[in-house]
Enzyme design. Sequence first.
Site, short mmCIF file in Angstrom:
data_model
loop_
_atom_site.label_atom_id
_atom_site.label_comp_id
_atom_site.label_asym_id
_atom_site.label_seq_id
_atom_site.Cartn_x
_atom_site.Cartn_y
_atom_site.Cartn_z
N ASN A 9 34.07 7.03 78.46
CA ASN A 9 33.47 7.90 79.47
C ASN A 9 32.22 7.18 79.98
O ASN A 9 31.21 7.14 79.29
CB ASN A 9 33.10 9.26 78.85
CG ASN A 9 32.34 10.14 79.83
OD1 ASN A 9 32.24 9.84 81.02
ND2 ASN A 9 31.80 11.25 79.34
N HIS A 91 33.20 18.63 79.57
CA HIS A 91 32.23 17.81 78.84
C HIS A 91 30.93 18.62 78.68
O HIS A 91 30.56 19.37 79.58
CB HIS A 91 31.97 16.50 79.59
CG HIS A 91 31.19 15.53 78.76
ND1 HIS A 91 29.83 15.63 78.61
CD2 HIS A 91 31.58 14.47 78.01
CE1 HIS A 91 29.41 14.66 77.80
NE2 HIS A 91 30.46 13.95 77.42
N GLU A 165 33.35 16.92 70.60
CA GLU A 165 32.09 16.18 70.74
C GLU A 165 30.93 17.09 70.36
O GLU A 165 30.47 17.90 71.19
CB GLU A 165 31.91 15.71 72.19
CG GLU A 165 33.01 14.80 72.67
CD GLU A 165 32.52 13.94 73.85
OE1 GLU A 165 32.44 12.72 73.67
OE2 GLU A 165 32.21 14.49 74.91
N GLY A 232 28.23 5.48 75.45
CA GLY A 232 27.42 4.26 75.52
C GLY A 232 28.17 2.98 75.15
O GLY A 232 28.12 1.99 75.88
P1 13P Z 1 27.98 8.53 73.30
O1 13P Z 1 29.14 7.74 72.76
O2 13P Z 1 27.05 7.72 74.15
O3 13P Z 1 27.28 9.30 72.22
O4 13P Z 1 28.58 9.63 74.32
C1 13P Z 1 29.64 10.41 73.88
C2 13P Z 1 30.19 11.14 75.04
O5 13P Z 1 29.55 11.98 75.63
C3 13P Z 1 31.54 10.76 75.51
O6 13P Z 1 32.05 11.71 76.38
#
Ligand code: 13P
Length: 253
Positions: A9, A91, A165, A232
């Site tokens: 993402n 999300h 998440e 990230g």
């Molecule tokens: P990170 O991997 O940067 O923590 O982000 C996770 C995310 O929001 C993927 O949708």
Amino acid sequence: MKKQYIVGNWKMNQDLESIKSFFADLDLSESSCETWISPQALHIQTLVNDSPKTLQVGGQNICEATSGAYTGETSAKALKDMGATFCLIGHSERRSLFQEDDDLLNKKVHQALSCGLKVIFCVGETLQERNQGITESVIKSQLIEGLEAIGPAQIANDTLLIAYEPVWAIGTGEVATPEQAQAIHHFIRNTLAFDLDWRDKQVPLLYGGSVKPGNAEGLLCQKDIDGALVGGASLKATDYSRLASIASSLQKN
Ligand code: 13P
């Protein structure tokens, strides 16, 4: 064989130059897992044209309506026309920054599926909710309300995926332990089977929140974790390639 997914993402990151160098450095020669990326909507066609053919490209959001006077919105059909095969819906950044509630998200899920886009439906609790001990009830209601009236017949293979998440693990470097993530994934699996009555459906469950090459294996080898939704680390071609090769090696188990 347990199929694995590495979904990047990119959020509102990358530009045409960084996308070019990403694909110059990307190495999926060791990978046999599903590799998906959702860039900004305006970059979808660039990825469709310039990325490896095995990579699936998707959106990060759609409008709940089919078409009409919705200035600034993007329709599911337009994403599909550009070559997108899937879309993230729900999300936590959409829920918190853009006030998207379960009712709206449910309309978006219906809209995406009816246009032939696969859906990665995201759920997760805040730190406050976890500390209050209500993680499971929060996730259960996100699933039941967000996926209302989606019948099992609408879900074939990987048409619908769930990403767990935890909000406290997104972009914080604080990853859920494999045991914490597995416990919630198991709970999600049971909620889909018994509350939504999707017993015979194989719905891939992804974990997201500070996934990196260094912590991916412990998470991905859990029984109910079928892949990762990565923010990230998915911006760096070396990390993305490494994640895809870790996930691919676990598919053999
Ligand atoms: P990170 O991997 O940067 O923590 O982000 C996770 C995310 O929001 C993927 O949708």
